[in-house]
Design an enzyme around this catalytic site. Sequence first.
Site, mmCIF file in Angstrom:
data_model
loop_
_atom_site.group_PDB
_atom_site.id
_atom_site.type_symbol
_atom_site.label_atom_id
_atom_site.label_comp_id
_atom_site.label_asym_id
_atom_site.label_seq_id
_atom_site.Cartn_x
_atom_site.Cartn_y
_atom_site.Cartn_z
ATOM 1 N N GLU A 259 0.892 -1.174 0.000
ATOM 2 C CA GLU A 259 0.000 0.000 0.000
ATOM 3 C C GLU A 259 0.920 1.211 0.000
ATOM 4 O O GLU A 259 1.514 1.550 1.024
ATOM 5 C CB GLU A 259 -0.880 0.007 1.261
ATOM 6 C CG GLU A 259 -1.860 -1.138 1.346
ATOM 7 C CD GLU A 259 -2.975 -1.061 0.306
ATOM 8 O OE1 GLU A 259 -3.190 0.019 -0.279
ATOM 9 O OE2 GLU A 259 -3.606 -2.105 0.072
ATOM 10 N N CYS A 293 -2.351 9.340 2.625
ATOM 11 C CA CYS A 293 -2.212 8.855 1.245
ATOM 12 C C CYS A 293 -3.458 9.143 0.420
ATOM 13 O O CYS A 293 -3.415 9.117 -0.800
ATOM 14 C CB CYS A 293 -1.887 7.363 1.238
ATOM 15 S SG CYS A 293 -3.061 6.409 2.186
HETATM 16 P P1 NAP Z 1 8.432 5.108 4.522
HETATM 17 O O1 NAP Z 1 9.576 6.015 4.688
HETATM 18 O O2 NAP Z 1 8.370 4.257 3.310
HETATM 19 O O3 NAP Z 1 8.385 4.213 5.855
HETATM 20 C C1 NAP Z 1 7.417 3.212 6.059
HETATM 21 C C2 NAP Z 1 8.030 2.072 6.831
HETATM 22 O O4 NAP Z 1 9.124 1.558 6.090
HETATM 23 C C3 NAP Z 1 8.560 2.467 8.207
HETATM 24 O O5 NAP Z 1 8.329 1.397 9.097
HETATM 25 C C4 NAP Z 1 10.047 2.643 7.937
HETATM 26 O O6 NAP Z 1 10.835 2.397 9.092
HETATM 27 C C5 NAP Z 1 10.288 1.564 6.917
HETATM 28 N N1 NAP Z 1 11.480 1.820 6.099
HETATM 29 C C6 NAP Z 1 12.070 2.998 5.820
HETATM 30 N N2 NAP Z 1 13.171 2.808 5.055
HETATM 31 C C7 NAP Z 1 13.259 1.480 4.852
HETATM 32 C C8 NAP Z 1 14.185 0.656 4.136
HETATM 33 N N3 NAP Z 1 15.228 1.158 3.485
HETATM 34 N N4 NAP Z 1 13.964 -0.672 4.143
HETATM 35 C C9 NAP Z 1 12.916 -1.182 4.799
HETATM 36 N N5 NAP Z 1 12.021 -0.468 5.503
HETATM 37 C C10 NAP Z 1 12.190 0.856 5.513
HETATM 38 O O7 NAP Z 1 7.039 5.872 4.529
HETATM 39 P P2 NAP Z 1 6.521 6.899 5.612
HETATM 40 O O8 NAP Z 1 7.197 8.187 5.347
HETATM 41 O O9 NAP Z 1 6.583 6.315 6.971
HETATM 42 O O10 NAP Z 1 4.959 6.972 5.243
HETATM 43 C C11 NAP Z 1 4.474 7.806 4.288
HETATM 44 C C12 NAP Z 1 4.139 7.056 3.010
HETATM 45 O O11 NAP Z 1 3.208 6.016 3.286
HETATM 46 C C13 NAP Z 1 3.445 7.937 2.008
HETATM 47 O O12 NAP Z 1 3.979 7.729 0.724
HETATM 48 C C14 NAP Z 1 1.993 7.475 2.065
HETATM 49 O O13 NAP Z 1 1.245 7.714 0.917
HETATM 50 C C15 NAP Z 1 2.155 6.041 2.335
HETATM 51 N N6 NAP Z 1 0.915 5.489 2.900
HETATM 52 C C16 NAP Z 1 0.155 4.702 2.105
HETATM 53 C C17 NAP Z 1 -1.036 4.187 2.590
HETATM 54 C C18 NAP Z 1 -1.867 3.287 1.739
HETATM 55 O O14 NAP Z 1 -2.720 2.604 2.287
HETATM 56 N N7 NAP Z 1 -1.647 3.223 0.431
HETATM 57 C C19 NAP Z 1 -1.441 4.470 3.893
HETATM 58 C C20 NAP Z 1 -0.648 5.283 4.682
HETATM 59 C C21 NAP Z 1 0.550 5.785 4.171
HETATM 60 P P3 NAP Z 1 11.584 3.581 9.903
HETATM 61 O O15 NAP Z 1 10.508 4.474 10.351
HETATM 62 O O16 NAP Z 1 12.233 2.853 11.014
HETATM 63 O O17 NAP Z 1 12.526 4.230 8.945
#
Ligand code: NAP
Length: 493
Positions: A259, A293
């Site tokens: 997602e 999102c």
């Molecule tokens: P993110 O940076 O991708 O982080 C999400 C998760 O991935 C966190 O647990 C993060 O851990 C982990 N992560 C970060 N870097 C990683 C890596 N290199 N390898 C593996 N895991 C890693 O996203 P975010 O900034 O938290 O969230 C915002 C994004 O989520 C937006 O793009 C939003 O649209 C999307 N979102 C989508 C939905 C949907 O249902 N489609 C719902 C909500 C949010 P750490 O925090 O420990 O770095």
Amino acid sequence: MSLAARLSDPRLFRQYAYVNGRWAHSEAGREESVIDPATDEVIGRIPVLEAAQIHAAIDAADAAFAAWRALRAEERAERLMAWRNLMLDYREDLALIMSFEQGKSMADARGEVEYGASFVHWFAEEGKRAYGQTLPSHIPNAALGTIKEPVGIAALITPWNFPLAMITRKAGAALAAGCPVIVKPASETPFSALALAELAERANIPSGIFNVVLGDAAEVSQILCNEERIKALSFTGSTRVGKLLLEQSAGTVKRVSLELGGNAPFIVGPDMDPREAAMAAVDAKFQTSGQDCLAANRILVHASIHDEFVTHFTERMQALVVGNGRDSETHLGPLIHAKAVEKAAAIVDDAVSRGATLVAGDQSEAPGANFFMPTLLTGVTSDMMVWREENFAPVAGITPYNDDDEVITMANDTEYGLAAYAYTHDIRRIWKLLRGLEFGMVSVNSVKMTGPVVPFGGVKQSGLGREGGPTGIDEYLETKYYCLGALPSVSGS
Ligand code: NAP
């Protein structure tokens, strides 16, 4: 007053990981702080687990799997309902934890607890209906059919913007299907996940079935992706990280559900009352301070009502109160950290430098370093960051259009395909938009579109698979086909 002191049950605030039914420190003593984005104060500290501790969580889940899958679906449902009831009983505490670590207003946080609990309720019921099929046999004297079985251990990696519901939407389905889970929450918002672990324990969800691991995201995810015994990976977060996890999971051919990001268009037809549409657009844009999102990222308004729409939008937007999420009058809390504020400012600067008009949004009024005042840009064009990127900030961009074909092309001009909104009462236009928009979810004349019954998910680079709804549990179930041959023939069959 500290967070723990404000909770009716301070045991919901845990500064550990949760593995195999035990609260765990880091074996190497590594820790990191979790910050309240409204004040920049430290809320608490969490352990950074060592690789061996992540492997121990996988061993624990593996050991617990057989007994959990052997329970009758009804028995799993009873425990899930107990978990869901506890979430609602402690709604205020969970909302407070969320508001402290994420920044959102208490009203939004309470809503998220209810939303999150609704998935557990839904999947507790759906688990009882994981039906197989009986197939008419083409083989003489054979009975053919399918049964549904849990895939195995599921790794769940979740973001900070919905710290509770993004866990329950996945874990509710996985646990109901009979799968143990290992949750890796975002490092900004671990305490909601840990409170859920405390409540899972009280709901008699057995040790090893619901685990929360904390640590360096890249290191943890590498271990989870490379592990053969983990059969499903469900991720919510950025498209960048989603692609990385998809690649990393190839080696073990896991079931991957993603997602990812969105870049939602909000289309306003010429037949709309501009005021009514502007009220809805503000609601669709500014929830969770735009860090959603589903946030309306590109507002496309028919040229004939554009100016009136802008006037109403501006008025409504400027009435939003920005402040600490715990203040009862707050609508918009802070952004998650300073980098998010920098990105929002860069998006506005980029738009203005390319010819957009900054209608409103005076950042000198921001009540703190991590706050960003609601901002409106008009004259937005497709070369601007505010159009191309998911801005994840309270920055709205409006663009006029002239006809339906043009607006469909404009709306689809993005690599994302999560959600789209359309406001119009013309049935022919509604149908045309519904069919022409390349998005996984299209909401017509309603800002509210999500809920447990909804197959939530995107197309294009917004993801793979669907969460929630009648098919959400399938992400955690295998279909096993059987053929029972050489059966006695029965007349008439
Ligand atoms: P993110 O940076 O991708 O982080 C999400 C998760 O991935 C966190 O647990 C993060 O851990 C982990 N992560 C970060 N870097 C990683 C890596 N290199 N390898 C593996 N895991 C890693 O996203 P975010 O900034 O938290 O969230 C915002 C994004 O989520 C937006 O793009 C939003 O649209 C999307 N979102 C989508 C939905 C949907 O249902 N489609 C719902 C909500 C949010 P750490 O925090 O420990 O770095």
